[in-house]
Design a protein around this motif. Structure first.
Motif, PDB file in Angstrom:
ATOM      1  N   TYR A   3      56.030  45.609  -1.643  1.00 23.77           N
ATOM      2  CA  TYR A   3      55.680  46.512  -0.715  1.00 23.77           C
ATOM      3  C   TYR A   3      56.277  47.964  -0.910  1.00 23.77           C
ATOM      4  N   HIS A   4      55.964  49.156  -0.111  1.00 23.91           N
ATOM      5  CA  HIS A   4      56.344  49.915  -0.548  1.00 23.91           C
ATOM      6  C   HIS A   4      57.035  50.857   1.114  1.00 23.91           C
ATOM      7  N   VAL A   5      58.139  51.131   1.337  1.00 18.08           N
ATOM      8  CA  VAL A   5      58.265  51.640   2.417  1.00 18.08           C
ATOM      9  C   VAL A   5      58.693  53.136   2.625  1.00 18.08           C
ATOM     10  N   LEU A   6      58.128  53.730   3.259  1.00 19.01           N
ATOM     11  CA  LEU A   6      57.591  55.052   3.761  1.00 19.01           C
ATOM     12  C   LEU A   6      58.952  55.717   4.630  1.00 19.01           C
ATOM     13  N   HIS A   7      59.864  54.842   5.336  1.00 15.81           N
ATOM     14  CA  HIS A   7      60.674  55.833   6.358  1.00 15.81           C
ATOM     15  C   HIS A   7      60.351  56.547   7.101  1.00 15.81           C
ATOM     16  N   GLY A   8      59.658  56.002   7.561  1.00 14.04           N
ATOM     17  CA  GLY A   8      58.641  57.174   8.846  1.00 14.04           C
ATOM     18  C   GLY A   8      56.974  57.036   8.603  1.00 14.04           C
ATOM     19  N   VAL A   9      57.306  58.230   9.376  1.00 12.70           N
ATOM     20  CA  VAL A   9      55.469  58.399   9.227  1.00 12.70           C
ATOM     21  C   VAL A   9      55.462  59.649   9.538  1.00 12.70           C
ATOM     22  N   LEU A  10      53.948  60.174   9.591  1.00 11.51           N
ATOM     23  CA  LEU A  10      54.230  61.499   9.477  1.00 11.51           C
ATOM     24  C   LEU A  10      53.393  62.097  11.298  1.00 11.51           C
ATOM     25  N   SER A  11      54.534  63.136  11.763  1.00  8.20           N
ATOM     26  CA  SER A  11      54.339  63.294  12.901  1.00  8.20           C
ATOM     27  C   SER A  11      54.802  65.022  12.642  1.00  8.20           C
ATOM     28  N   PRO A  12      53.808  65.361  13.207  1.00  6.42           N
ATOM     29  CA  PRO A  12      53.957  67.270  13.216  1.00  6.42           C
ATOM     30  C   PRO A  12      54.917  67.726  14.403  1.00  6.42           C
ATOM     31  N   MET A  13      54.633  66.764  15.530  1.00  7.62           N
ATOM     32  CA  MET A  13      55.395  67.376  16.819  1.00  7.62           C
ATOM     33  C   MET A  13      56.917  67.025  16.549  1.00  7.62           C
ATOM     34  N   ASN A  14      57.517  66.257  15.840  1.00 11.00           N
ATOM     35  CA  ASN A  14      58.223  65.502  15.193  1.00 11.00           C
ATOM     36  C   ASN A  14      58.933  66.334  14.354  1.00 11.00           C
ATOM     37  N   ARG A  15      58.714  67.849  13.541  1.00 13.82           N
ATOM     38  CA  ARG A  15      58.700  68.065  12.249  1.00 13.82           C
ATOM     39  C   ARG A  15      58.881  67.578  11.066  1.00 13.82           C
ATOM     40  N   VAL A  16      57.934  66.034  10.644  1.00 15.28           N
ATOM     41  CA  VAL A  16      58.013  65.049  10.175  1.00 15.28           C
ATOM     42  C   VAL A  16      56.927  65.271   8.942  1.00 15.28           C
ATOM     43  N   GLY A  17      56.723  66.497   7.215  1.00 15.27           N
ATOM     44  CA  GLY A  17      55.590  66.348   6.620  1.00 15.27           C
ATOM     45  C   GLY A  17      56.051  65.041   5.777  1.00 15.27           C
ATOM     46  N   PRO A  18      54.749  65.689   4.926  1.00 15.44           N
ATOM     47  CA  PRO A  18      54.559  64.778   3.328  1.00 15.44           C
ATOM     48  C   PRO A  18      56.205  64.283   2.833  1.00 15.44           C
ATOM     49  N   ASP A  19      56.438  65.304   2.578  1.00 15.92           N
ATOM     50  CA  ASP A  19      57.864  65.832   1.940  1.00 15.92           C
ATOM     51  C   ASP A  19      59.111  64.985   2.908  1.00 15.92           C
ATOM     52  N   ASP A  20      58.933  64.680   4.179  1.00 11.62           N
ATOM     53  CA  ASP A  20      60.098  64.146   4.406  1.00 11.62           C
ATOM     54  C   ASP A  20      59.705  62.552   4.241  1.00 11.62           C
ATOM     55  N   LEU A  21      58.597  62.148   3.734  1.00  6.97           N
ATOM     56  CA  LEU A  21      58.374  60.510   3.300  1.00  6.97           C
ATOM     57  C   LEU A  21      58.661  60.150   1.813  1.00  6.97           C
ATOM     58  N   HIS A  22      58.469  58.848   1.875  1.00  6.47           N
ATOM     59  CA  HIS A  22      58.401  58.708   0.195  1.00  6.47           C
ATOM     60  C   HIS A  22      57.087  58.450  -0.251  1.00  6.47           C
ATOM     61  N   ILE A  23      56.285  59.090  -0.212  1.00  7.00           N
ATOM     62  CA  ILE A  23      55.022  59.561  -0.331  1.00  7.00           C
ATOM     63  C   ILE A  23      54.387  59.250  -1.897  1.00  7.00           C
ATOM     64  N   ARG A  24      55.508  60.859  -2.565  1.00  6.85           N
ATOM     65  CA  ARG A  24      55.264  60.741  -3.762  1.00  6.85           C
ATOM     66  C   ARG A  24      55.275  59.599  -4.473  1.00  6.85           C
ATOM     67  N   SER A  25      56.271  58.916  -4.378  1.00  8.34           N
ATOM     68  CA  SER A  25      56.762  57.763  -5.415  1.00  8.34           C
ATOM     69  C   SER A  25      56.176  57.143  -5.581  1.00  8.34           C
ATOM     70  N   LEU A  26      54.549  56.931  -4.042  1.00  6.12           N
ATOM     71  CA  LEU A  26      53.577  55.538  -3.780  1.00  6.12           C
ATOM     72  C   LEU A  26      52.834  56.011  -4.717  1.00  6.12           C
ATOM     73  N   VAL A  27      52.375  57.321  -5.203  1.00 11.63           N
ATOM     74  CA  VAL A  27      51.429  58.074  -5.666  1.00 11.63           C
ATOM     75  C   VAL A  27      51.883  57.834  -7.010  1.00 11.63           C
ATOM     76  N   GLU A  28      53.161  58.065  -6.715  1.00  9.31           N
ATOM     77  CA  GLU A  28      53.618  57.847  -8.796  1.00  9.31           C
ATOM     78  C   GLU A  28      53.389  56.279  -9.292  1.00  9.31           C
ATOM     79  N   ARG A  29      53.545  55.466  -8.127  1.00 11.01           N
ATOM     80  CA  ARG A  29      53.148  54.032  -8.365  1.00 11.01           C
ATOM     81  C   ARG A  29      52.083  54.041  -9.005  1.00 11.01           C
ATOM     82  N   VAL A  30      50.851  54.668  -8.237  1.00 13.29           N
ATOM     83  CA  VAL A  30      49.837  53.755  -8.131  1.00 13.29           C
ATOM     84  C   VAL A  30      49.169  54.868  -9.565  1.00 13.29           C
TER      85      VAL A  30
END
Length: 200
Positions: A106-133
């Motif tokens: 698995y890979h857990v992001l701890h949220g989803v992208l949500s511009p309305m709630n000011r949640v961007g890519p840097d607020d999620l565990h996206i970089r670590s997913l890209v590094e794994r791949v």
């Protein structure tokens, strides 16, 4: 006028901060805690502080775990390390595991992208997913975010990010739930069901 002693008011306020708990439910919970024997109340408080002190994210998949190394799923030699299922929250891992069908990682992001709630890519565990791949060894990434606007946007964003790595990126199929009737399905669900059809 204050109805409760300050300590009880504070307890009610803290329970009311929990998701899905209103003021009346918070009051019921507070009174229940007060009715507990001293040792049970102390054990309840200790369970909260112990959880906060010992539970952290897995360095590999970002799921919740206890201890220094990877979580039990990442550490298991029986799991298929070539497949990674991307979910929004740790509770989604529990839902997937309940099916007993998925045997990958698995890979857990701890949220989803949500511009309305000011949640961007840097607020999620996206970089670590890209590094794994990018590190290699992963053949398929399954997007298992919720089929709502934010979940779909997150899945599309991630699929574009992972495209240069030549891994297979798939999306969970959505459609008519087992035991329901076609007449009650909305248009979007029917479209998804048709797109996700397979040969029998």
């Amino acid at each position: 006028m204050q109805y409760f002693p300050p300590a009880l008011e504070s307890l009610v306020e803290h329970f009311a901060k929990l998701p899905g708990v209103g003021v009346k439910s918070a009051q019921r919970l507070a009174f229940y805690v007060l009715s507990l024997p001293e040792e049970e109340a102390a054990a309840f408080a200790r369970a909260i502080t112990d959880a906060k002190a010992h539970i952290h994210t897995c360095p590999v998949c970002q799921n919740l775990t206890e201890g220094d190394g990877p979580c039990p799923i990442c550490a298991s030699a029986k799991r298929d390390a070539s497949t990674v299922c991307v979910v929004a929250d740790p509770k989604d891992v529990v839902a997937m595991e309940r099916s007993r069908e998925y045997q990958g990682h698995y890979h857990v992001l701890h949220g989803v992208l949500s511009p309305m709630n000011r949640v961007g890519p840097d607020d999620l565990h996206i970089r670590s997913l890209v590094e794994r791949v990018a590190a290699g060894g992963i053949e398929e990434v399954i997007m298992a975010t919720n089929p709502d606007t934010e979940g779909e946007a997150t899945a599309m964003y991630l699929s574009r990010l992972l495209k240069p790595f030549q891994v297979k990126v798939t999306r969970l199929a959505y459609g008519i739930p087992v035991g329901s009737h076609l007449e009650y399905a909305d248009d979007a669900t029917l479209v998804r069901a048709l797109e996700g059809r397979r040969e029998i």
